[in-house]
Design a protein around this motif. Structure first.
Motif, PDB file in Angstrom:
ATOM      1  N   GLY A 108      -0.198   0.353   1.889  1.00  0.00           N
ATOM      2  CA  GLY A 108      -1.173  -0.399   2.678  1.00  0.00           C
ATOM      3  C   GLY A 108      -1.887  -1.473   1.877  1.00  0.00           C
ATOM      4  N   GLY A 109      -1.606  -1.544   0.562  1.00  0.00           N
ATOM      5  CA  GLY A 109      -2.162  -2.604  -0.270  1.00  0.00           C
ATOM      6  C   GLY A 109      -3.358  -2.208  -1.105  1.00  0.00           C
ATOM      7  N   ALA A 110      -3.708  -0.924  -1.130  1.00  0.00           N
ATOM      8  CA  ALA A 110      -4.877  -0.488  -1.883  1.00  0.00           C
ATOM      9  C   ALA A 110      -4.540  -0.316  -3.365  1.00  0.00           C
ATOM     10  CB  ALA A 110      -5.412   0.821  -1.320  1.00  0.00           C
ATOM     11  N   ASN A 111      -5.590  -0.286  -4.184  1.00  0.00           N
ATOM     12  CA  ASN A 111      -5.445  -0.044  -5.611  1.00  0.00           C
ATOM     13  C   ASN A 111      -4.940   1.382  -5.846  1.00  0.00           C
ATOM     14  OD1 ASN A 111      -6.533   0.959  -8.317  1.00  0.00           O
ATOM     15  ND2 ASN A 111      -6.944  -1.243  -8.460  1.00  0.00           N
ATOM     16  N   PRO A 112      -4.031   1.601  -6.821  1.00  0.00           N
ATOM     17  CA  PRO A 112      -3.516   2.953  -7.084  1.00  0.00           C
ATOM     18  C   PRO A 112      -4.609   3.982  -7.362  1.00  0.00           C
ATOM     19  CG  PRO A 112      -2.156   1.339  -8.196  1.00  0.00           C
ATOM     20  CD  PRO A 112      -3.313   0.595  -7.615  1.00  0.00           C
ATOM     21  N   MET A 171      -3.365  -7.308  -0.554  1.00  0.00           N
ATOM     22  CA  MET A 171      -2.009  -7.395   0.005  1.00  0.00           C
ATOM     23  C   MET A 171      -1.899  -6.467   1.201  1.00  0.00           C
ATOM     24  SD  MET A 171       1.650  -6.615  -1.828  1.00  0.00           S
ATOM     25  CE  MET A 171       1.293  -4.885  -2.020  1.00  0.00           C
ATOM     26  N   ALA A 172      -1.493  -6.993   2.324  1.00  0.00           N
ATOM     27  CA  ALA A 172      -1.353  -6.194   3.538  1.00  0.00           C
ATOM     28  C   ALA A 172      -0.032  -5.436   3.516  1.00  0.00           C
ATOM     29  CB  ALA A 172      -1.414  -7.101   4.770  1.00  0.00           C
ATOM     30  N   ALA A 173       0.033  -4.402   4.348  1.00  0.00           N
ATOM     31  CA  ALA A 173       1.263  -3.622   4.439  1.00  0.00           C
ATOM     32  C   ALA A 173       2.388  -4.477   5.014  1.00  0.00           C
ATOM     33  CB  ALA A 173       1.030  -2.393   5.318  1.00  0.00           C
ATOM     34  N   ILE A 174       3.588  -4.301   4.464  1.00  0.00           N
ATOM     35  CA  ILE A 174       4.756  -5.049   4.929  1.00  0.00           C
ATOM     36  C   ILE A 174       5.316  -4.371   6.172  1.00  0.00           C
ATOM     37  CG2 ILE A 174       7.072  -5.843   4.340  1.00  0.00           C
ATOM     38  CD1 ILE A 174       6.221  -5.804   1.408  1.00  0.00           C
ATOM     39  N   LEU A 216       5.363  11.301  -5.393  1.00  0.00           N
ATOM     40  CA  LEU A 216       4.145  10.653  -4.914  1.00  0.00           C
ATOM     41  C   LEU A 216       3.978  11.060  -3.451  1.00  0.00           C
ATOM     42  CD1 LEU A 216       4.388   7.045  -6.420  1.00  0.00           C
ATOM     43  CD2 LEU A 216       3.101   8.997  -7.280  1.00  0.00           C
ATOM     44  N   PRO A 217       2.968  11.861  -3.147  1.00  0.00           N
ATOM     45  CA  PRO A 217       2.837  12.411  -1.792  1.00  0.00           C
ATOM     46  C   PRO A 217       2.529  11.352  -0.745  1.00  0.00           C
ATOM     47  CG  PRO A 217       1.415  13.527  -3.376  1.00  0.00           C
ATOM     48  CD  PRO A 217       1.939  12.310  -4.038  1.00  0.00           C
ATOM     49  N   GLY A 218       2.550  11.828   0.523  1.00  0.00           N
ATOM     50  CA  GLY A 218       2.434  10.926   1.662  1.00  0.00           C
ATOM     51  C   GLY A 218       1.158  10.121   1.702  1.00  0.00           C
ATOM     52  N   MET A 219       0.011  10.762   1.517  1.00  0.00           N
ATOM     53  CA  MET A 219      -1.268  10.059   1.576  1.00  0.00           C
ATOM     54  C   MET A 219      -1.324   8.954   0.526  1.00  0.00           C
ATOM     55  SD  MET A 219      -4.501   9.609   2.553  1.00  0.00           S
ATOM     56  CE  MET A 219      -5.256  11.019   3.370  1.00  0.00           C
ATOM     57  N   MET A 220      -0.971   9.288  -0.713  1.00  0.00           N
ATOM     58  CA  MET A 220      -1.022   8.323  -1.809  1.00  0.00           C
ATOM     59  C   MET A 220      -0.050   7.171  -1.572  1.00  0.00           C
ATOM     60  SD  MET A 220      -0.589   9.172  -5.842  1.00  0.00           S
ATOM     61  CE  MET A 220      -0.655   7.882  -7.095  1.00  0.00           C
ATOM     62  N   THR A 221       1.165   7.504  -1.153  1.00  0.00           N
ATOM     63  CA  THR A 221       2.169   6.469  -0.893  1.00  0.00           C
ATOM     64  C   THR A 221       1.731   5.542   0.229  1.00  0.00           C
ATOM     65  OG1 THR A 221       3.923   7.987  -1.590  1.00  0.00           O
ATOM     66  CG2 THR A 221       4.578   6.058  -0.298  1.00  0.00           C
ATOM     67  N   GLY A 222       1.162   6.123   1.291  1.00  0.00           N
ATOM     68  CA  GLY A 222       0.722   5.311   2.418  1.00  0.00           C
ATOM     69  C   GLY A 222      -0.398   4.366   2.051  1.00  0.00           C
ATOM     70  N   VAL A 223      -1.359   4.848   1.255  1.00  0.00           N
ATOM     71  CA  VAL A 223      -2.473   3.995   0.844  1.00  0.00           C
ATOM     72  C   VAL A 223      -1.981   2.864  -0.056  1.00  0.00           C
ATOM     73  CG1 VAL A 223      -4.654   3.936  -0.425  1.00  0.00           C
ATOM     74  CG2 VAL A 223      -4.163   5.845   1.105  1.00  0.00           C
ATOM     75  N   ILE A 224      -1.040   3.181  -0.967  1.00  0.00           N
ATOM     76  CA  ILE A 224      -0.492   2.148  -1.855  1.00  0.00           C
ATOM     77  C   ILE A 224       0.286   1.115  -1.052  1.00  0.00           C
ATOM     78  CG2 ILE A 224       1.182   1.717  -3.685  1.00  0.00           C
ATOM     79  CD1 ILE A 224       0.334   4.333  -4.963  1.00  0.00           C
TER      80      ILE A 224
END
Length: 261
Positions: free
Chosen positions: A211-215, A1-4, A201-209
């Motif tokens: 962006g469509g990545a697995n948690p 899933m791509a970022a919205i 949920l910090p910035g890096m983790m939120t951004g990666v999620i």
């Protein structure tokens, strides 16, 4: 899933949320409405300009331009720290810049070379945002550490001079202040690491999620960046305090009060 993609129309709708805090300020007669509006306008303009430039930087992916941008980021952080702490630019600018370079470059190298295993260590798409996260935390920690260290010595100057009079050298006399300043600077990062994932949920983790990545992938990135941030923060705070001792104290170990603007 791509970022919205939010889009400019959706982004414009976000400004409607400002009605709530502005209304509260108006009702409570908090004299920050003008400053808030100016800050929002500056934030918008600055981020848009940076966004356009970063798109150009990422597309070009030239190591020289990436390095130049990192130097600009560190220089701005340098000036911001000195302006906030009220210390002499001439005495502290170079030592602080060197400390920020070391504290940013060391964890950035490990992140790029050992964790991401990027063949191009200066890939702008990775280097700029990661360095920005490390440098931003170093900036906040340095402000706390530098201010705590020099303000403590200045306010308790009699106790400090007593240590010198009793035969302590400069390194021994400043050690308690150095310990307290480093503890104060690192405490917020330590507290953040202890509560990450539970409180927020910090910035890096939120951004990666987003962006469509697995948690689980996002968690791995977040653990890595938190360790990198803590390493950079600790190195920078200790380095800047040690590097500024020579210019901040006289040869006899007395604090030079001219460093305060």
């Amino acid at each position: 899933m791509a970022a919205i993609e939010i889009g400019f129309s959706g982004l414009a709708a976000c400004y409607i949320l400002l009605i709530l805090p502005l209304a509260a300020m108006l009702w409570l007669r908090i004299p920050l409405i003008g400053q808030t509006l100016i800050a929002v306008i500056r934030m918008t303009v600055q981020l848009l300009l940076v966004g356009f430039y970063l798109q150009f930087l990422f597309d070009l992916d030239d190591a020289r331009l990436t390095t130049l941008w990192l130097v600009v980021m560190i220089s701005v952080a340098d000036l911001s720290i000195l302006r906030t702490t009220g210390l002499c630019l001439r005495c502290f600018a170079v030592p602080l810049f060197l400390a920020l370079v070391v504290g940013t470059a060391l964890p950035l190298f490990f992140f790029m070379a050992l964790l991401l295993r990027q063949p191009n260590w200066m890939a702008a798409q990775y280097v700029v945002p990661i360095a920005g996260m490390i440098l931003g935390n170093c900036l906040r920690a340095d402000i706390v550490g530098i201010r705590t260290f020099y303000t403590s010595i200045r306010t308790s100057n009699r106790d400090y001079l007593r240590r010198l009079a009793c035969g302590a050298g400069r390194a021994e006399a400043v050690r308690p202040y150095l310990r307290d300043a480093c503890a104060a600077a690192l405490a917020p990062t330590v507290a953040s690491m202890a509560t990450v994932g539970l409180v927020s949920l910090p910035g890096m983790m939120t951004g990666v999620i987003l962006g469509g990545a697995n948690p689980m992938v996002a968690i791995q990135y977040q653990i890595a960046i938190m360790i990198a941030i803590f390493c950079g923060t600790a190195v920078t705070v200790v380095a800047v305090l040690l590097l500024t001792l020579r210019s901040a104290f006289t040869p006899s170990g007395i604090l030079d009060l001219t460093i305060f603007r």
